[in-house]
Design a protein around this motif. Structure first.
Motif, mmCIF file in Angstrom:
data_model
loop_
_atom_site.group_PDB
_atom_site.id
_atom_site.type_symbol
_atom_site.label_atom_id
_atom_site.label_comp_id
_atom_site.label_asym_id
_atom_site.label_seq_id
_atom_site.Cartn_x
_atom_site.Cartn_y
_atom_site.Cartn_z
ATOM 1 N N VAL A 100 7.938 11.339 14.114
ATOM 2 C CA VAL A 100 9.166 10.930 13.434
ATOM 3 C C VAL A 100 9.153 11.434 11.985
ATOM 4 O O VAL A 100 8.167 11.268 11.269
ATOM 5 N N VAL A 101 10.245 12.076 11.608
ATOM 6 C CA VAL A 101 10.425 12.528 10.222
ATOM 7 C C VAL A 101 11.754 11.972 9.734
ATOM 8 O O VAL A 101 12.727 11.983 10.477
ATOM 9 N N ALA A 102 11.764 11.469 8.514
ATOM 10 C CA ALA A 102 13.044 11.031 7.942
ATOM 11 C C ALA A 102 13.268 11.792 6.655
ATOM 12 O O ALA A 102 12.309 12.153 5.972
ATOM 13 N N THR A 103 14.533 12.061 6.340
ATOM 14 C CA THR A 103 14.805 12.744 5.073
ATOM 15 C C THR A 103 15.461 11.769 4.113
ATOM 16 O O THR A 103 16.166 10.856 4.521
ATOM 17 N N GLY A 133 0.205 13.828 14.212
ATOM 18 C CA GLY A 133 1.087 12.731 14.633
ATOM 19 C C GLY A 133 1.391 11.775 13.493
ATOM 20 O O GLY A 133 1.674 10.598 13.713
ATOM 21 N N THR A 134 1.336 12.279 12.250
ATOM 22 C CA THR A 134 1.587 11.432 11.078
ATOM 23 C C THR A 134 3.072 11.433 10.773
ATOM 24 O O THR A 134 3.684 12.485 10.667
ATOM 25 N N TRP A 135 3.651 10.257 10.605
ATOM 26 C CA TRP A 135 5.096 10.160 10.314
ATOM 27 C C TRP A 135 5.355 10.469 8.843
ATOM 28 O O TRP A 135 4.610 10.020 7.970
ATOM 29 N N VAL A 136 6.450 11.198 8.622
ATOM 30 C CA VAL A 136 6.665 11.752 7.275
ATOM 31 C C VAL A 136 8.040 11.403 6.711
ATOM 32 O O VAL A 136 9.038 11.433 7.427
ATOM 33 N N LEU A 137 8.048 11.101 5.432
ATOM 34 C CA LEU A 137 9.297 10.970 4.695
ATOM 35 C C LEU A 137 9.435 12.260 3.871
ATOM 36 O O LEU A 137 8.596 12.542 3.021
ATOM 37 N N LEU A 138 10.473 13.043 4.187
ATOM 38 C CA LEU A 138 10.695 14.303 3.457
ATOM 39 C C LEU A 138 11.673 14.028 2.333
ATOM 40 O O LEU A 138 12.801 13.607 2.590
ATOM 41 N N VAL A 139 11.233 14.263 1.101
ATOM 42 C CA VAL A 139 12.031 13.867 -0.051
ATOM 43 C C VAL A 139 12.476 15.096 -0.841
ATOM 44 O O VAL A 139 11.684 16.016 -1.046
ATOM 45 N N ASP A 191 3.776 7.415 7.067
ATOM 46 C CA ASP A 191 2.389 7.560 6.619
ATOM 47 C C ASP A 191 2.285 8.373 5.347
ATOM 48 O O ASP A 191 1.361 8.210 4.573
ATOM 49 N N ARG A 192 3.199 9.297 5.164
ATOM 50 C CA ARG A 192 3.094 10.114 3.960
ATOM 51 C C ARG A 192 4.461 10.638 3.521
ATOM 52 O O ARG A 192 5.411 10.656 4.307
ATOM 53 N N THR A 193 4.491 11.054 2.268
ATOM 54 C CA THR A 193 5.716 11.605 1.689
ATOM 55 C C THR A 193 5.456 13.066 1.357
ATOM 56 O O THR A 193 4.396 13.401 0.845
ATOM 57 N N ILE A 194 6.402 13.929 1.696
ATOM 58 C CA ILE A 194 6.268 15.347 1.324
ATOM 59 C C ILE A 194 7.523 15.733 0.548
ATOM 60 O O ILE A 194 8.636 15.427 0.972
ATOM 61 N N THR A 215 0.848 -1.194 0.000
ATOM 62 C CA THR A 215 0.000 0.000 0.000
ATOM 63 C C THR A 215 0.875 1.233 0.000
ATOM 64 O O THR A 215 1.851 1.307 0.738
ATOM 65 N N LEU A 216 0.523 2.179 -0.852
ATOM 66 C CA LEU A 216 1.271 3.434 -0.908
ATOM 67 C C LEU A 216 0.335 4.573 -0.556
ATOM 68 O O LEU A 216 -0.880 4.462 -0.724
ATOM 69 N N VAL A 217 0.914 5.661 -0.099
ATOM 70 C CA VAL A 217 0.104 6.857 0.152
ATOM 71 C C VAL A 217 0.680 7.968 -0.714
ATOM 72 O O VAL A 217 1.897 8.097 -0.824
ATOM 73 N N ALA A 218 -0.186 8.736 -1.364
ATOM 74 C CA ALA A 218 0.320 9.830 -2.209
ATOM 75 C C ALA A 218 -0.368 11.129 -1.830
ATOM 76 O O ALA A 218 -1.584 11.158 -1.642
ATOM 77 N N ASP A 219 0.419 12.172 -1.709
ATOM 78 C CA ASP A 219 -0.142 13.516 -1.524
ATOM 79 C C ASP A 219 -0.420 14.076 -2.889
ATOM 80 O O ASP A 219 0.491 14.181 -3.699
ATOM 81 N N LEU A 220 -1.649 14.457 -3.152
ATOM 82 C CA LEU A 220 -1.974 14.958 -4.483
ATOM 83 C C LEU A 220 -1.930 16.483 -4.497
ATOM 84 O O LEU A 220 -2.164 17.120 -3.462
ATOM 85 N N PRO A 221 -1.634 17.070 -5.666
ATOM 86 C CA PRO A 221 -1.534 18.541 -5.726
ATOM 87 C C PRO A 221 -2.791 19.246 -5.231
ATOM 88 O O PRO A 221 -2.724 20.336 -4.682
ATOM 89 N N SER A 222 -3.975 18.622 -5.380
ATOM 90 C CA SER A 222 -5.211 19.274 -4.931
ATOM 91 C C SER A 222 -5.297 19.332 -3.412
ATOM 92 O O SER A 222 -6.167 19.988 -2.855
ATOM 93 N N GLY A 223 -4.418 18.609 -2.726
ATOM 94 C CA GLY A 223 -4.485 18.578 -1.264
ATOM 95 C C GLY A 223 -5.082 17.279 -0.772
ATOM 96 O O GLY A 223 -4.994 16.956 0.419
ATOM 97 N N ALA A 224 -5.727 16.508 -1.658
ATOM 98 C CA ALA A 224 -6.294 15.226 -1.239
ATOM 99 C C ALA A 224 -5.161 14.211 -1.035
ATOM 100 O O ALA A 224 -4.055 14.398 -1.533
ATOM 101 N N ILE A 225 -5.501 13.179 -0.267
ATOM 102 C CA ILE A 225 -4.532 12.091 -0.085
ATOM 103 C C ILE A 225 -5.089 10.852 -0.766
ATOM 104 O O ILE A 225 -6.287 10.563 -0.662
ATOM 105 N N ALA A 226 -4.244 10.133 -1.483
ATOM 106 C CA ALA A 226 -4.706 8.899 -2.136
ATOM 107 C C ALA A 226 -4.013 7.718 -1.482
ATOM 108 O O ALA A 226 -2.827 7.769 -1.176
#
Ligand SMILES: Nc1ncnc2c1ncn2[C@@H]1O[C@H](COP(=O)(O)OP(=O)(O)OP(=O)(O)O)[C@@H](O)[C@H]1O
Length: 594
Positions: free
Chosen positions: A436-439, A341-347, A458-461, A264-275
């Motif tokens: 937790v944030v990872a880069t 409290g959502t964990w993030v991968l900063l890319v 949980d999500r990628t930014i 399962t993947l999570v994607a942040d969409l440009p409209s602001g929605a999450i898929a």
């Protein structure tokens, strides 16, 4: 058909008052209404840039072959033949008449740009895709003014077996010389493409189609099926997602296609929605030949973010400078994740400010809690000790943990770090005080990272490269000068700032900071002038590039690198003429010696 002098008047009246004249064809009137609702500008053409490379290399090569064969009939005519993918992104453009080609460039009707209806309003490409019907749009039937000079006939291309849309074949010419044959010709080229696809359908494609059709039968939301050469999406994907979201979704699937196991993947969409994308591989024997994604969309409005929060979320962050929409959006998304409290991968590329941004969000949102930064790059020195530091952090109830360079974690630690993070992230959803944030560097591709580390978050930014944010460069210069030398009263001249804002900064903020540090070592007081800047900052374009131009420059640079610096091949790959690529290389001052 209202292609005569009533046309402009009917269009002007609609734009001014929303009233539809009776002479306007239904297909055009409905499209004008949708264009208005989508907020398309009636005076500017502003297609978004999605990158020139289509997902389906094999399909694109096939289409290109058919187009070149059929293009003989266009020689000497001011007509362009265009193929766009199902999202409206232009993949190929053939235009033997260079003068006409230049006119198309002015309206960005060029590879990489999205001509979906919700991007540029009524037009032969986007409207044909949306209505799934061959469509001729002439002159003032276009919604945006700069397109009124053209006529475009778009014929959707369907997959001969699945019936799924694979793109649209469009012929564009001057409005004054168009005739109904344009559409007939576009349809016959589209049919040729469909015939050619049928001739090449292989066992693996048939298997992928079978899985896709099975998923579509039970689907209540978007479904995507992809292999190296095919992208299919169902009607719900077309209806529920706009062009930019669809493109982002397809880009996100790169992280799973080819994987052996479902995920399962999570994607942040440009409209602001999450898929949320649930991936199932399609296999023939033991080989994975593609996969099907069932997509669930969580609209921006149903997310935890309340609209009253949004202003606070996009407010300036402490210790970092920048006001570009890209930087502000990344900051707001990160703050939102902190609150949830959502964990993030900063890319992002090296040195873009991932760590600085995560730190700033911690300070803005939870200054009283403790912050720990672990750098995975140092883990190789003593893996056991590094893992113990991680363990110590994860057992504490609250605070922020930033794991830098998680893509450089030694292979021996990936498994244990992944299981420990997964275990803790489950628990953490009931304890949002622990964040937790990872880069991670954007270009590092590694199987273990994708399959084991990425799912822990949980999500990628994304943090955009500095060259796409020239306004941020201007804001960062004084901020960096202040931190590098708080006691000195140094100014910097506007010409020097302009010069720095035009530099492409391959090393991003880290490189900018290094350059300023070197300037300060030589300049103790007064005003930093152009002449004080190191030579590496002087070889830049003559003007600041717009974000779209800087994306185009990147696409050209990448294509040149992919083709060993061969300009002809790079031009062909990008669907540009050789003359265009030479002009652009000069215009963007791209160094082709590398
Ligand atoms: N918006 C900003 N305003 C001021 N300084 C910034 C900004 N962004 C980055 N910097 C500074 O630029 C340098 C590089 O930033 P940072 O280390 O956060 O980048 P990074 O993306 O985490 O880099 P890497 O990928 O190399 O780990 C740091 O000194 C940081 O303080």
């Amino acid at each position: 058909m209202t292609h005569s002098h009533e046309g402009p008047r009917a269009r002007d009246a609609f734009i001014a008052s929303g009233v539809l004249d009776r002479s306007v064809r239904d297909v055009v009137g409905s499209s004008w209404k949708r264009s208005t609702q989508a907020g398309v500008s009636p005076t500017l053409v502003e297609p978004s840039y999605a990158g020139a490379l289509g997902k389906s290399q094999q399909l694109n090569a096939l289409v290109s072959r058919v187009m070149h064969r059929m293009a003989d009939g266009l020689a000497g005519e001011p007509v362009s033949m265009i193929f766009a993918d199902p999202t409206g992104r232009v993949i190929h453009r053939i235009c033997p008449d260079t003068t006409f080609g230049r006119r198309l460039e002015k309206v960005s009707l060029a590879p990489g740009f999205t001509y979906a209806e919700d991007s540029v309003g009524t037009n032969g490409i986007g409207t044909a895709l949306l209505t799934r019907t061959p469509t001729l749009i002439v002159g003032s039937e276009h919604f945006t003014e700069p397109l009124m000079a053209f006529a475009c006939a778009g014929a959707p291309v369907h997959h001969p077996i699945s019936g799924g849309l694979v793109g649209v074949l469009d012929l564009t010419c001057e409005a004054g010389v168009s005739n109904a044959l344009l559409l007939t010709y576009a349809r016959s080229i589209a049919e040729r493409i469909e015939d050619e696809i049928l001739a090449t359908v292989s066992v693996s494609e048939m298997t992928l189609l079978r899985d896709y059709l099975a998923a579509c039968r039970h689907a209540t939301g978007p479904v995507l099926a992809l292999s190296e050469d095919i992208v299919m999406m169902n009607h719900l994907a077309q209806q529920r997602l706009d062009a930019a979201d669809r493109t982002a979704l397809v880009a996100r699937t790169d992280d799973a296609v080819g994987e052996v196991l479902p995920r399962t993947l999570v994607a942040d969409l440009p409209s602001g929605a999450i898929a949320r994308l649930d991936y199932r591989p399609t296999s023939v024997g033991s080989a994975v030949v593609g996969g099907v994604f069932r997509v669930q969309i969580q609209e921006a409005s149903s997310r935890p973010l309340r609209s009253s929060d949004s202003r606070a979320l996009s407010a300036q962050l402490p210790g970092v400078a920048g006001t570009s929409p890209e930087w502000t959006r990344a900051g707001a998304q990160l703050r939102e994740s902190h609150r949830a409290g959502t964990w993030v991968l900063l890319v992002g590329e090296r040195g873009v400010g991932k760590h600085a941004l995560a730190r700033a969000v911690h300070v803005a949102e939870s200054p009283a809690r403790h912050l720990r930064v672990l750098d995975a790059e140092t883990a190789a020195l003593d893996p056991d000790e590094w893992f113990q530091h991680l363990e110590d952090e994860l057992v504490s109830e609250e605070g922020t943990l930033i794991i830098r360079h998680i893509d450089r974690l030694p292979a021996s630690l990936v498994g244990s770090v992944s299981s420990r993070l997964l275990e803790e992230s489950d628990r953490s959803h009931s304890a949002p005080a622990r964040w937790v944030v990872a880069t991670r560097e954007a270009s590092v591709v590694d199987d273990a990272l994708e399959s084991q580390i990425v799912p822990c978050f949980d999500r990628t930014i994304n943090v955009e490269p500095l060259r796409h944010r020239p306004d941020d460069i201007r804001a960062m210069i004084p901020a960096m000068l202040r931190t590098l030398s708080p006691s000195r009263d140094l100014q910097i001249s506007p010409r020097a700032v302009n010069q720095l804002a035009r530099h492409p900064w391959p090393g991003n903020a880290t490189q900018l900071r290094d350059v300023l540090r070197r300037v300060l070592a030589a300049k103790r007081t007064g005003t930093i002038e152009l002449a004080d800047l190191p030579p590496e900052c002087m070889a830049v374009g003559r003007r600041t590039l717009t974000p779209l131009e800087s994306l185009e420059r990147d696409a050209i640079t990448r294509a040149l690198a992919d083709h060993g610096g061969n300009k002809g091949k790079a031009a062909e790959h990008l669907g540009m003429s050789r003359a265009t690529i030479y002009r652009k290389i000069r215009g963007y001052n791209i160094d082709t010696r590398r």
